[in-house]
Design a protein around this motif. Sequence first.
Motif, short mmCIF file in Angstrom:
data_model
loop_
_atom_site.label_atom_id
_atom_site.label_comp_id
_atom_site.label_asym_id
_atom_site.label_seq_id
_atom_site.Cartn_x
_atom_site.Cartn_y
_atom_site.Cartn_z
N MET A 20 1.07 -1.24 0.13
CA MET A 20 0.01 0.07 0.06
C MET A 20 0.94 1.19 -0.04
O MET A 20 1.99 1.17 0.65
N VAL A 175 3.26 11.48 2.06
CA VAL A 175 3.39 10.43 1.32
C VAL A 175 4.13 9.35 1.93
O VAL A 175 5.35 9.57 2.28
N PRO A 178 6.19 2.53 0.27
CA PRO A 178 5.36 1.39 0.23
C PRO A 178 5.27 0.65 1.36
O PRO A 178 6.37 0.33 2.13
N LEU A 222 -2.86 0.85 -3.99
CA LEU A 222 -2.69 -0.68 -3.51
C LEU A 222 -2.19 -1.41 -4.78
O LEU A 222 -2.81 -1.14 -5.98
N LYS A 288 -3.73 6.97 -15.28
CA LYS A 288 -2.90 7.50 -14.37
C LYS A 288 -1.78 8.35 -15.18
O LYS A 288 -1.01 7.73 -16.12
P1 ADP Z 1 1.66 9.69 -7.47
O1 ADP Z 1 1.70 11.10 -7.53
O2 ADP Z 1 1.67 9.15 -8.81
O3 ADP Z 1 0.41 8.97 -6.98
P2 ADP Z 1 3.29 9.29 -5.43
O4 ADP Z 1 4.60 8.84 -5.38
O5 ADP Z 1 3.09 10.58 -4.80
O6 ADP Z 1 2.66 9.21 -6.69
O7 ADP Z 1 2.53 8.20 -4.34
C1 ADP Z 1 2.39 7.19 -4.62
C2 ADP Z 1 2.14 6.34 -3.42
O8 ADP Z 1 1.95 4.83 -3.58
C3 ADP Z 1 3.49 6.38 -2.45
O9 ADP Z 1 2.91 5.95 -1.26
C4 ADP Z 1 4.23 5.09 -2.82
O10 ADP Z 1 5.13 4.61 -1.76
C5 ADP Z 1 3.11 4.10 -3.10
N1 ADP Z 1 3.22 3.06 -4.34
C6 ADP Z 1 4.58 3.15 -5.13
N2 ADP Z 1 4.42 1.90 -5.82
C7 ADP Z 1 3.49 1.20 -5.38
C8 ADP Z 1 3.01 -0.03 -5.59
N3 ADP Z 1 3.35 -0.87 -6.74
N4 ADP Z 1 2.06 -0.68 -4.88
C9 ADP Z 1 1.36 -0.06 -3.98
N5 ADP Z 1 1.96 1.27 -3.69
C10 ADP Z 1 2.85 1.81 -4.24
#
Ligand code: ADP
Length: 502
Positions: A20, A175, A178, A222, A288
Amino acid sequence: MTVTDLVSYEDALATYEPVMGLEVHVELGTKTKMFCGCSTALGADANTQTCPTCLGLPGSLPVVNAIGVESAIKIGLALNCSIAEWCRFARKNYFYPDMPKNFQTSQYDEPIAFDGYLDVQLEDGEVFRVEIERAHMEEDTGKSTHVGGATGRIHGASHSLLDYNRAGIPLIEIVTKPIKGAGERAPEVAKAYVAELRELIKALGVSEARMEMGQMRCDVNLSLMPKGSEKFGTRSETKNVNSLRSVERAARFEIQRHAAVLSSGGTIIQETRHFHEEDGSTTSGRVKEEAEDYRYFPEPDLVPVAPSREWVEELRKGLPELPRLRRNRLREEWGVSEHDMQSILNAGAVDLIVATTEAGADAAAARKWWMGELARRANEDGVDLDALPITPEQVARVAALVAEGSLNDKLARQTIEGVLAGEGTPDEVVEKRGLKVVSDEGALGKAVDEAIESNAAIADKIRGGKVAAAGALVGAVMKATRGQADAARVRELILEKLGVEG
Ligand code: ADP
Ligand code: MG
Ligand code: ZN
């Protein structure tokens, strides 16, 4: 996809490990906007709190709100982050009618705070560490209202109205890295994290963080990977989830949906999704964008933010008692278990109970009402506790009426029901619904006599020393008075009349 296409939660978790990422936006409680002097007060007529800067008119120049920066640093410190010695704002370019500048002033690769963590406690007392990637400053967009359609969404609307009062209100986006290893407890971790973060924000005094008012909202990212794998799957991003309960439900739903897609050989597309309160489902939003699509570049109209180390240390010293420590203190004062305290936190009831005790109730009574009747109602209505139309003062008044013997539990519940239904204050509801307990000793005595007469066999048992049998007579009296008697007093009267000791 419909709800019936989901894989059961247990089956999903037997095969996959969820990952997540939580992105939380917090609207700061500053008096003015992030880059101009416009008011942030709620409830004003549309477009009355705007100026050339927040409308993005040519030639206008933004100026950074110092309280906004201070709030961001406080949040960063409370989240155990490093605070940048020097950082810049960046333009995030995209077109949307609610964003008059055609870019959002945000931060990109130079956030004010980074690399922290927040420890959250789960229902069973276990502590789970959520790592924080960054907390950065940005501004809110305006608000669109889509008119003429059935759903209030843009599809089917005849036209849209735009209100730029919100455009430029300071936001902090927090933020996480993961979050792995939570397994079946991922939804619980998500909810506990947002709950803890909300407490923290409130304790810092930087925002009221009222989720139902959009002052704090969460995007739930997620993905699933096969158990034992280290390679993350493709994520979905459920946007703007605005209650603790919904955060948990959204994560749960997405786990089940991803599992259904993956185990039937499908692929997850990276997209944003909308959450639906009614049935806890999510539906597809838009595909996205990648970061490159936004053409981020450093904001040329703003000077870099370079908080001195002295200032940062001063702010660190001024941090308030942090929620976890405060909760431990309250837990001892209230004499409740770790587990109960955790439920209180997750219900968003800590401050409500504190406020109720400050209004005169004892802690046990305050806890009982908020965590019992009111939690049940909030759950039924699908809202957070603090969104219920009853105040801590009113709950304290109900508790006082019970303590003085004017209401018994059942009548108190009806009183609360009346307050929630908008029938007025507790006293007004009691008056209008005629809820006072029958405390007229004459009337009570008569009801007790009748109960003894028509239950002669039971009365004999009690006379013979079987005091426990009194319950049946109490029940008969309560029935006769339609529940409006004080059960403890009825019991006393029965024993008195039968000449036995209680
Ligand atoms: P965006 O602005 O594109 O949403 P961010 O980096 O601001 O990108 O946020 C992405 C969020 O999702 C962060 O909390 C990151 O840790 C999480 N994340 C990144 N890759 C994954 C993944 N494969 N599965 C779940 N969560 C992820
Ligand atoms: Mg995002
Ligand atoms: Zn302005």
